[in-house]
Design a protein around this motif. Structure first.
Motif, short mmCIF file in Angstrom:
data_model
loop_
_atom_site.label_atom_id
_atom_site.label_comp_id
_atom_site.label_asym_id
_atom_site.label_seq_id
_atom_site.Cartn_x
_atom_site.Cartn_y
_atom_site.Cartn_z
N LEU A 26 8.77 -62.30 -12.04
CA LEU A 26 8.15 -63.22 -12.84
C LEU A 26 9.37 -64.03 -13.34
CD1 LEU A 26 5.81 -61.21 -14.99
CD2 LEU A 26 5.16 -62.87 -13.25
N ILE A 27 9.03 -65.33 -13.78
CA ILE A 27 9.96 -66.32 -14.38
C ILE A 27 9.20 -66.67 -15.52
CG2 ILE A 27 11.25 -68.35 -14.16
CD1 ILE A 27 11.33 -68.16 -10.94
N VAL A 28 10.02 -66.72 -16.64
CA VAL A 28 9.50 -66.78 -17.86
C VAL A 28 10.17 -68.21 -18.69
CG1 VAL A 28 8.96 -66.10 -20.37
CG2 VAL A 28 9.09 -64.53 -18.32
N GLY A 29 9.26 -69.14 -19.32
CA GLY A 29 10.28 -70.10 -19.46
C GLY A 29 9.06 -70.73 -20.84
N ASN A 76 7.49 -77.28 -12.67
CA ASN A 76 8.55 -77.37 -13.29
C ASN A 76 9.52 -76.76 -13.66
OD1 ASN A 76 10.05 -79.72 -14.41
ND2 ASN A 76 9.41 -79.49 -16.44
N LEU A 77 8.60 -75.43 -14.08
CA LEU A 77 9.77 -74.21 -14.41
C LEU A 77 10.14 -73.66 -13.18
CD1 LEU A 77 10.51 -71.71 -16.28
CD2 LEU A 77 8.09 -70.80 -16.01
N LEU A 78 9.58 -73.70 -12.07
CA LEU A 78 10.36 -73.13 -10.94
C LEU A 78 11.45 -74.36 -10.62
CD1 LEU A 78 9.70 -71.10 -8.41
CD2 LEU A 78 8.74 -73.07 -7.17
N LEU A 79 11.35 -75.30 -10.71
CA LEU A 79 12.28 -76.33 -10.31
C LEU A 79 13.58 -76.29 -11.01
CD1 LEU A 79 10.23 -79.81 -9.58
CD2 LEU A 79 11.50 -78.61 -7.84
N TYR A 80 13.31 -76.13 -12.28
CA TYR A 80 14.70 -76.04 -13.20
C TYR A 80 15.20 -74.55 -13.26
CZ TYR A 80 12.06 -74.97 -17.41
OH TYR A 80 11.26 -74.36 -18.31
N VAL A 120 2.59 -56.63 -12.41
CA VAL A 120 2.89 -58.05 -12.67
C VAL A 120 1.95 -58.91 -13.03
CG1 VAL A 120 2.62 -58.82 -10.34
CG2 VAL A 120 4.14 -60.10 -11.41
N LEU A 121 0.77 -58.84 -12.74
CA LEU A 121 -0.47 -59.43 -13.16
C LEU A 121 -0.64 -59.24 -14.77
CD1 LEU A 121 -2.66 -59.48 -10.26
CD2 LEU A 121 -1.59 -61.46 -11.05
N ALA A 122 -0.71 -58.10 -15.05
CA ALA A 122 -0.99 -57.65 -16.67
C ALA A 122 0.25 -58.22 -17.29
CB ALA A 122 -1.01 -56.20 -16.77
N LEU A 123 1.37 -58.12 -17.04
CA LEU A 123 2.70 -58.66 -17.64
C LEU A 123 2.66 -60.25 -17.86
CD1 LEU A 123 4.86 -57.82 -19.50
CD2 LEU A 123 6.40 -58.13 -17.45
N GLN A 124 1.93 -60.75 -16.60
CA GLN A 124 2.10 -62.10 -16.78
C GLN A 124 0.90 -62.79 -17.80
OE1 GLN A 124 0.39 -64.15 -13.31
NE2 GLN A 124 1.62 -65.97 -13.52
N ARG A 125 -0.10 -62.10 -17.94
CA ARG A 125 -1.16 -62.48 -18.74
C ARG A 125 -0.51 -62.09 -20.15
NH1 ARG A 125 -4.84 -58.58 -17.91
NH2 ARG A 125 -5.27 -59.17 -15.67
N GLU A 126 -0.03 -60.94 -20.19
CA GLU A 126 0.41 -60.77 -21.59
C GLU A 126 1.55 -61.73 -22.21
OE1 GLU A 126 2.08 -56.56 -21.79
OE2 GLU A 126 3.28 -57.16 -23.51
N ILE A 127 2.46 -62.18 -21.33
CA ILE A 127 3.24 -63.25 -21.47
C ILE A 127 2.88 -64.59 -21.78
CG2 ILE A 127 5.30 -64.56 -20.80
CD1 ILE A 127 6.22 -62.02 -19.05
N ASN A 128 1.67 -64.93 -21.08
CA ASN A 128 1.05 -66.26 -21.27
C ASN A 128 0.35 -66.42 -22.54
OD1 ASN A 128 2.19 -67.41 -18.87
ND2 ASN A 128 0.31 -66.86 -17.74
N THR A 129 -0.11 -65.20 -22.93
CA THR A 129 -0.87 -65.06 -24.30
C THR A 129 0.09 -64.50 -25.41
OG1 THR A 129 -1.65 -62.90 -23.73
CG2 THR A 129 -2.90 -64.69 -23.32
N HIS A 130 1.48 -64.84 -25.27
CA HIS A 130 2.20 -64.35 -26.08
C HIS A 130 2.30 -65.18 -27.40
CE1 HIS A 130 6.58 -63.93 -27.76
NE2 HIS A 130 6.46 -62.94 -27.60
N ALA A 175 4.63 -67.67 -17.83
CA ALA A 175 5.07 -66.78 -16.76
C ALA A 175 4.55 -67.39 -15.42
CB ALA A 175 4.84 -65.32 -16.99
N ILE A 176 5.36 -67.52 -14.51
CA ILE A 176 5.15 -67.64 -13.07
C ILE A 176 5.68 -66.51 -12.08
CG2 ILE A 176 4.90 -69.91 -13.32
CD1 ILE A 176 7.66 -70.43 -11.85
N MET A 177 4.67 -66.26 -10.98
CA MET A 177 5.20 -65.45 -10.03
C MET A 177 5.87 -66.42 -9.00
SD MET A 177 2.27 -62.69 -9.21
CE MET A 177 0.90 -63.55 -9.57
N PRO A 178 7.28 -66.20 -8.83
CA PRO A 178 8.00 -67.09 -7.87
C PRO A 178 7.38 -67.32 -6.66
CG PRO A 178 9.32 -65.13 -8.41
CD PRO A 178 8.09 -65.15 -9.53
N SER A 179 6.78 -66.04 -5.68
CA SER A 179 6.50 -66.19 -4.43
C SER A 179 5.17 -67.40 -4.27
CB SER A 179 6.13 -64.69 -3.99
OG SER A 179 5.18 -64.45 -4.90
N VAL A 180 4.29 -67.11 -5.49
CA VAL A 180 2.90 -67.97 -5.54
C VAL A 180 3.68 -69.41 -5.83
CG1 VAL A 180 0.96 -68.41 -6.63
CG2 VAL A 180 1.72 -66.07 -6.48
#
Lengths: 406, 233
Positions: free
Chosen positions: A54-57, A64-68, A238-248, A255-260
């Protein structure tokens, strides 16, 4: 006899033949070079980041998060606090949380504030770890580790002192931190990723660079962060943590999955890639059309040759075959010249492509698909050769041994 | 004397709706015979030669080359038969421009095993036989081996073309206006050389031309208007 007649005819019309070969070579070299750069770009793109779940920004666009954060392109609009990084670091599902703090540069190359975890946990390509070609990771406040491409621009290498600047440009018009030079302590081996074009310092170094002169005696706090790369204990969380971070709640995060996101980004960039490929196919098509037209124009002047061949026992099929073999020889010569030309071009521009774009992966390694690609080119050339060959066949049947000139 | 070429009630038109261009009731050429056919340009003489060599087929009639009925023969077999049994000389533009003179002379033997065998029966290689023929036709094979055919004079080109038609001693040589581009002296010399070689190998010669005066030198001279009855029907 067939090959001999075709080869002799081509040599006899050497100027026309050379022009046809040059036209085919130009088309093939463009097509082949674009295909090599395209596959190199795709491979480089896909291999930029691996092993990061995961990448968190700060809350914003995933692309944009992926790009920078991965490609070091553009800047983050908002930052995340060091406290959030600490929180993520201590999360039970997280194995490693690698902070990234950006905003400074050296001669246009990004300076990234991070921890030594970056060198341990960051992966690229097929899960390859970063390797030091010289030196070590930073330990001191003013230590800097440089990527392969940055190292090429150093005059001394290890031990050289660098002055970093605010902002990102080749020539900085902003504030230079010339009172705080950094010492190169490590050089990373080539990765063909944006890592090659980056410099790495510790997080406290970023704080040290930006605090006021009168606060220099105060203890160093952690800077605000651009992004955090997460490596998880277990992939399935990964999905559970992504959801958790996005609702932080305390801080708005994405939070994004870099591969996706990489796949989504490539789909966007792929349009340009396909346009380039289409254009190169058009150029090649025009080259083939040129060959067909040249052979067609030559046919009328070659009626005498057809009549003589028929008179000495050649069948219309032989005459058809002569024209096809001529087209085949022209296209083969064009393909060989074109591929050689494209490799020479890639070789000439390789340093530029590698330094500026990180494109070298696979460009010089012939792929299995290249064989099919070249066979398809030969097939197209043969089809193009069929038109004059068929007309010559029909003409030799209709004209018989009559030599019509003019 | 056995006929090398025989046409019986042969009719030809370019299409089913077009008026007949050619109607030959009976015409034959015997082995070793020298036949001259004269007529105006564009009257259909070349079409007769195309039929005689099996490149074109008539809509009606019987057409035999060395006893082989061309009208019932598959096209590939006709091509093989022509390559083996016929030599051909055009008015001009006779030679393959990409080949040198010696290669031009040898070219028919590349297409015909029968011609190669006949050359071998003389105890010569194809190249040696070609050199002998070029010498007999008063050409220098050494010089011609390296020279582009486009650099040869028209008279030299015609002799090279004659050597090519004669190599492998085909039973029939068809010559379509071969002397039209030559001046009087060169023409006479060319015919002398051609006749000598035809006689040596017992080759039949069918020569068409608009120049009626050539007929006196042949065994038989025919007017195309007497042979072709297409206008009568």
């Amino acid at each position: 006899m067939l090959l001999r007649v075709a080869a002799k005819n081509l040599l006899y019309r050497r100027l026309t033949t050379a022009l046809m070969v040059v036209a085919i070579a130009a088309g093939v070299s463009l097509l082949f070079a674009i295909e090599r750069v395209r596959s190199g770009a795709r491979e480089s793109f896909a291999s930029t980041v691996a092993g990061i779940d995961l990448i968190v920004g700060a809350r914003g666009s995933p692309i944009n998060l992926l790009l920078y954060s991965v490609f070091h392109l553009g800047d983050a609009v908002n930052h995340i606090s060091a406290a959030t990084w600490q929180e993520l670091r201590q999360h039970s599902a997280v194995k490693a949380a690698i902070p990234l703090a950006m905003g400074d540069s050296w001669r246009g190359h990004r300076v990234i504030g991070t921890t030594a975890d970056y060198f341990t946990h960051y992966r690229y390509g097929d899960q390859r770890q970063l390797v030091f070609s010289a030196g070590r990771a930073f330990t001191g406040l003013f230590d800097v580790v440089v990527g392969h491409a940055v190292a090429q621009r150093l005059s001394q290498g290890l031990g050289e002192r660098l002055v970093l600047a605010h902002g990102v440009s080749e020539v900085s018009f902003n504030v230079s931190h010339d009172d705080m030079p950094f010492t190169v302590v490590g050089i990373l081996a080539r990765t063909h990723t944006p890592t090659d074009r980056s410099l790495f310092v510790s997080l406290p170094a970023i704080t040290a660079l930006h605090r006021d002169a009168d606060a220099r005696t105060a203890p160093l706090e952690l800077p605000t962060l651009t992004a955090v790369l997460l490596k998880l204990q277990e992939k399935f969380t990964v999905l559970a943590l992504q959801r958790e971070i996005n609702t932080h709640r305390p801080e708005a995060l994405t939070a994004i999955m870099p591969s996706v996101s990489l796949r989504q980004l490539w789909q966007t960039l792929g349009v340009a890639e396909r346009v380039f490929l289409l254009l190169s196919f058009l150029v090649f098509g025009i080259s083939l059309l040129g060959m067909t037209v040249a052979l067609l124009i030559g046919l009328d002047a070659r009626r005498q040759e057809m009549a003589v061949l028929r008179a000495i026992g050649a069948s219309p099929r032989f005459i058809f075959a002569v024209l096809i073999v001529e087209a085949l020889l022209i296209s083969l010569a064009g393909i060989v010249a074109g591929v050689a030309l494209s490799y020479m071009g890639l070789y000439a521009f390789e340093p530029l492509l590698a330094t500026k774009l990180g494109l070298t992966t696979g460009m010089f390694t012939p792929a299995a698909t290249d064989v099919w690609f070249l066979l398809a080119i030969i097939g197209c050339a043969l089809l193009a050769g069929c038109v004059p060959a068929w007309l010559a066949y029909r003409g030799s049947l209709a004209d018989g041994l009559t030599v019509r000139m003019g | 004397m056995a006929a090398v070429l025989s046409l019986q009630d042969v009719r030809f038109a370019w299409s089913a709706h077009a008026p007949p261009l050619l109607h030959v009731k009976a015409f034959s050429v015997a082995r070793g015979e020298r036949v001259f056919l004269h007529g105006a340009s564009g009257s259909g003489k070349t079409t007769l030669l195309n039929l005689s060599s099996g490149v074109l087929l008539p809509q009606q009639g019987r057409l035999q080359l060395l006893g082989h009925e061309l009208t019932t023969m598959p096209s590939a077999a006709r091509d093989r038969l022509r390559g083996a049994e016929v030599g051909y000389i055009f008015q001009m533009f006779n030679l393959l421009p990409a080949f040198n003179a010696l290669e031009n002379v040898c070219a028919p033997c590349r297409f015909s095993a029968a011609k190669r065998q006949r050359v071998a029966a003389q105890g010569l290689s194809v190249e040696d036989a070609a050199r002998h023929l070029l010498l007999a036709l008063q050409l220098d094979p050494q010089q011609l081996a390296t020279q582009r055919v486009s650099r040869l004079s028209v008279g030299q080109q015609q002799r090279v073309a004659a050597a090519r038609a004669l190599l492998g001693a085909p039973p029939l040589i068809i010559a379509d206006e071969p002397t039209s581009a030559l001046d009087h002296d060169v023409r006479e010399q060319f015919l002398d050389l051609l006749f000598a070689q035809c006689q040596k190998f017992n080759i039949a010669l069918l020569l068409v031309s608009h120049a009626r005066e050539l007929g006196r030198r042949f065994d038989r001279s025919l007017a195309w208007r007497d042979l072709n009855r297409a206008g009568d029907t």
